[in-house]
Write a protein that holds these residues in place. Structure first.
Motif, PDB file in Angstrom:
ATOM      1  N   UNK A  31       1.102  -0.868  -0.268  1.00 28.60           N
ATOM      2  CA  UNK A  31       0.051  -0.119  -0.023  1.00 28.60           C
ATOM      3  C   UNK A  31       0.854   1.221  -0.177  1.00 28.60           C
ATOM      4  N   UNK A  32       1.953   1.310   0.699  1.00 27.95           N
ATOM      5  CA  UNK A  32       2.869   2.139   0.600  1.00 27.95           C
ATOM      6  C   UNK A  32       4.941   1.712   0.252  1.00 27.95           C
ATOM      7  N   UNK A  33       5.193   2.554  -0.053  1.00 29.70           N
ATOM      8  CA  UNK A  33       6.300   2.732  -0.508  1.00 29.70           C
ATOM      9  C   UNK A  33       7.505   3.675  -0.562  1.00 29.70           C
ATOM     10  N   UNK A  34       8.689   3.086   0.018  1.00 25.11           N
ATOM     11  CA  UNK A  34       9.633   4.173   0.741  1.00 25.11           C
ATOM     12  C   UNK A  34      10.415   4.657  -0.882  1.00 25.11           C
ATOM     13  N   UNK A  35      11.132   5.528  -1.733  1.00 24.92           N
ATOM     14  CA  UNK A  35      11.314   5.573  -2.446  1.00 24.92           C
ATOM     15  C   UNK A  35      12.277   6.967  -2.189  1.00 24.92           C
ATOM     16  N   UNK A  36      14.151   6.605  -2.805  1.00 29.16           N
ATOM     17  CA  UNK A  36      14.693   8.249  -2.915  1.00 29.16           C
ATOM     18  C   UNK A  36      14.284   8.714  -4.440  1.00 29.16           C
ATOM     19  N   UNK A  37      13.915  10.674  -3.564  1.00 24.21           N
ATOM     20  CA  UNK A  37      13.626  11.399  -4.385  1.00 24.21           C
ATOM     21  C   UNK A  37      14.184  10.747  -6.248  1.00 24.21           C
ATOM     22  N   UNK A  38      15.353  10.158  -6.085  1.00 25.90           N
ATOM     23  CA  UNK A  38      16.273  10.585  -6.910  1.00 25.90           C
ATOM     24  C   UNK A  38      15.611   9.211  -8.278  1.00 25.90           C
ATOM     25  N   UNK A  39      14.790   8.402  -7.843  1.00 26.60           N
ATOM     26  CA  UNK A  39      14.157   7.360  -8.094  1.00 26.60           C
ATOM     27  C   UNK A  39      12.880   7.692  -9.401  1.00 26.60           C
ATOM     28  N   UNK A  40      12.439   8.834  -8.787  1.00 28.46           N
ATOM     29  CA  UNK A  40      11.458   9.446  -9.276  1.00 28.46           C
ATOM     30  C   UNK A  40      10.931   9.936 -10.499  1.00 28.46           C
ATOM     31  N   UNK A  41       9.449   9.802 -11.452  1.00 31.69           N
ATOM     32  CA  UNK A  41       9.237  10.236 -12.859  1.00 31.69           C
ATOM     33  C   UNK A  41       8.300  10.972 -12.913  1.00 31.69           C
ATOM     34  N   UNK A  42       7.701  11.657 -13.531  1.00 31.03           N
ATOM     35  CA  UNK A  42       6.084  11.826 -13.486  1.00 31.03           C
ATOM     36  C   UNK A  42       5.455  11.102 -14.216  1.00 31.03           C
ATOM     37  N   UNK A  43       4.011  10.150 -13.829  1.00 30.62           N
ATOM     38  CA  UNK A  43       3.528   9.737 -14.593  1.00 30.62           C
ATOM     39  C   UNK A  43       2.851   9.814 -15.182  1.00 30.62           C
ATOM     40  N   UNK A  44       2.940   9.105 -16.746  1.00 33.94           N
ATOM     41  CA  UNK A  44       2.157   9.761 -18.181  1.00 33.94           C
ATOM     42  C   UNK A  44       0.984   9.568 -17.684  1.00 33.94           C
ATOM     43  N   UNK A  45       0.214  10.328 -17.281  1.00 29.39           N
ATOM     44  CA  UNK A  45      -1.090  11.588 -18.394  1.00 29.39           C
ATOM     45  C   UNK A  45      -1.922  10.401 -19.056  1.00 29.39           C
ATOM     46  N   UNK A  46      -1.596   9.951 -20.088  1.00 28.95           N
ATOM     47  CA  UNK A  46      -2.438   8.700 -20.404  1.00 28.95           C
ATOM     48  C   UNK A  46      -3.151   7.462 -20.190  1.00 28.95           C
ATOM     49  N   UNK A  47      -1.996   7.195 -19.255  1.00 25.49           N
ATOM     50  CA  UNK A  47      -1.473   5.510 -18.679  1.00 25.49           C
ATOM     51  C   UNK A  47      -2.659   5.296 -17.314  1.00 25.49           C
ATOM     52  N   UNK A  48      -3.323   4.335 -17.276  1.00 24.06           N
ATOM     53  CA  UNK A  48      -4.222   3.986 -16.297  1.00 24.06           C
ATOM     54  C   UNK A  48      -2.842   3.604 -15.393  1.00 24.06           C
ATOM     55  N   UNK A  49      -2.785   3.488 -13.732  1.00 19.77           N
ATOM     56  CA  UNK A  49      -2.781   2.935 -12.618  1.00 19.77           C
ATOM     57  C   UNK A  49      -1.445   1.446 -12.862  1.00 19.77           C
ATOM     58  N   UNK A  50      -2.106   0.993 -13.190  1.00 12.83           N
ATOM     59  CA  UNK A  50      -1.869  -0.136 -14.022  1.00 12.83           C
ATOM     60  C   UNK A  50      -0.907  -0.693 -14.810  1.00 12.83           C
ATOM     61  N   UNK A  51      -1.284   0.270 -15.461  1.00 13.49           N
ATOM     62  CA  UNK A  51      -0.448   0.508 -17.226  1.00 13.49           C
ATOM     63  C   UNK A  51       0.978   0.962 -16.317  1.00 13.49           C
ATOM     64  N   UNK A  52       0.638   1.988 -16.383  1.00 10.01           N
ATOM     65  CA  UNK A  52       2.186   2.722 -15.949  1.00 10.01           C
ATOM     66  C   UNK A  52       2.784   2.830 -14.710  1.00 10.01           C
ATOM     67  N   UNK A  53       2.490   1.735 -14.223  1.00  8.76           N
ATOM     68  CA  UNK A  53       3.076   0.574 -13.477  1.00  8.76           C
ATOM     69  C   UNK A  53       4.021  -0.502 -13.569  1.00  8.76           C
TER      70      UNK A  53
END
Length: 442
Positions: free
Chosen positions: A176-198
């Motif tokens: 349900x939650x995940x701890x990630x470094x800020x340097x791991x993140x990218x914006x989620x592509x807005x046209x994809x569903x949650x499960x597609x983007x993941x």
């Protein structure tokens, strides 16, 4: 579901998310150290026996970290390794990391929360985080790096301190939650569903580095590229990348059903591995004969030998890859799902001036370049099925048995499939049918 998670699922604004308390425990898929010997002497190491879904303690957030409410995640083969406790139990990685002290000590727990993919919503950001805010929709990339190590600044993958998140670290994405470094993140592509983007970043960016990056094989217009396991997560993205680069993908699959699905992805040449005779005892003579047979099949279809072999299968295919690529050709490898000890006839390597390139995951710039290709519609997800978090063990078992195609997704907080699209116009322009090719075919 706790109050913060409920607010995320309801689409609450950032100010509401900031007011809700972070729970002391959260639901996560994990293995436990006490179970590491359970498969001793067992031939079928069924991951459904070792994977648990239950509450774990919420860790303290480091200054350079972000807490993400995970809407969806995905299964990768490292989840299988973790749940099999092979080639070594991952608790050895966690203990080694924990010995660094400070915030690293949190990772050495008697449980390991797994998962190296995630898409979700930022709900907390450490004091040192500058680029991300509560409420941001993000995807998590799979590599944590040590930004104080000099080699990291040449290439994040060269740093000795880089680790696969959710495999060599704790607090991964199948939760349900995940701890990630800020340097791991990218914006989620807005046209994809949650499960597609993941379901994209680990495998798509790994394939990108192997084939497109200047640190990989650098596919060019007209290159013939042999792709083993072409309907797997890595292989299905490799097919798309080769096609986009103007190359000719030659995909190898294990069944006629997978062959049909591969053709739906637009693969130019599809070969069933039964035509090569893979299986049985691995001997030098048998490997050369299999290579000759594969070479004849490829030349029959495209008229020439491959420039590049894309190999993550390992022991059962690597000797063939070295043999079958043309003079001056390249074998690029990122894994060994059938075994780490490779044998090949070195005469065909050195006398024909071939190259072997080792590749592992991708640095953040390569991941960002790869993510951009999704927003351009050049790459589309290869998601084939989605399981709820409660059934994650079944999802990992599917991958363990190689009974899947593409990527297997897992809904964590997302209550249903299809949520998370914030750019429906772009989705319409790319086409829902293209974005769900493998899922529809499956």
């Amino acid at each position: 579901m706790d109050a913060l998670a409920e607010a995320v699922v309801a689409g609450a604004p950032p100010e509401v998310l900031e007011r809700e308390e972070v729970p002391r425990e959260y639901l996560a898929a994990h293995v436990r150290e006490e179970d590491t010997g359970m498969f001793a002497g067992v031939e079928d190491k069924d991951v459904r026996k070792s994977l648990r879904v239950g509450p774990v303690q919420m860790p303290e957030l480091a200054p350079d970290e972000v807490l993400v409410a995970v809407m969806a995640s995905a299964v990768n083969y490292n989840s299988v390794w973790t749940a099999m406790f092979e080639p070594v139990p991952t608790f050895a990685f966690l203990r080694r990391f924990g010995k660094e002290g400070g915030y690293a000590a949190r990772h050495a727990q008697p449980y390991h929360v797994i998962g190296s993919d995630a898409a979700g919503v930022v709900v907390r950001a450490g004091a040192g985080v500058r680029r991300w805010r509560v409420g941001d929709h993000v995807v998590a990339t799979c590599i944590q790096v040590d930004d104080q190590e000099p080699a990291t600044h040449a290439d994040g993958m060269l740093g000795a301190g880089q680790r696969a998140w959710g495999f060599e670290t704790n607090f991964g994405g199948l939760a349900h939650y995940a701890v990630v470094r800020a340097s791991q993140l990218l914006p989620k592509p807005g046209h994809l569903t949650w499960e597609e983007a993941a379901s994209n970043m680990l495998t798509a960016s790994t394939s990108y580095r192997m084939l497109i990056s200047d640190r990989g094989a650098r596919v060019k217009l007209g290159d013939v590229v042999l792709i083993w396991g072409a309907t797997g997560g890595l292989g299905a993205f490799a097919v798309q990348l080769v096609k986009n680069a103007g190359g000719i993908p030659v995909g190898v699959v294990s069944s006629e059903r997978k062959a049909e699905l591969l053709r739906s992805l637009g693969c130019d040449v599809v070969i069933n591995r039964s035509e090569i005779g893979i299986g049985g005892e691995l001997t030098p003579e048998r490997t050369i004969e299999q290579g000759k047979r594969l070479g004849r099949l490829i030349r029959r279809e495209v008229g020439e030998d491959p420039h590049i072999a894309f190999d993550y299968v390992g022991r059962s295919t690597f000797g063939i890859s070295v043999f079958v690529v043309r003079r001056g050709g390249t074998v690029v490898t990122c894994g060994s799902s059938t075994g780490y000890r490779h044998e090949y006839d070195n005469r065909y390597l050195w006398m024909n001036l071939k190259r072997i390139i080792g590749s592992h995951a991708a640095n953040l710039q390569e991941q960002a370049e790869c993510s951009r290709l999704f927003s351009l519609g050049k790459l589309v997800p290869v998601l084939s099925s989605v399981y709820p978090l409660a059934d994650v063990a079944e999802a990992v078992r599917l991958v363990q048995r190689n009974a899947h195609i593409g990527k297997v997704g897992v809904r964590c907080l997302a209550p249903r499939d299809g949520g998370g699209v914030t750019d429906p116009d772009l989705r319409d322009r790319i086409g829902d049918e293209r974005l769900t090719t493998l899922r529809n075919a499956a």
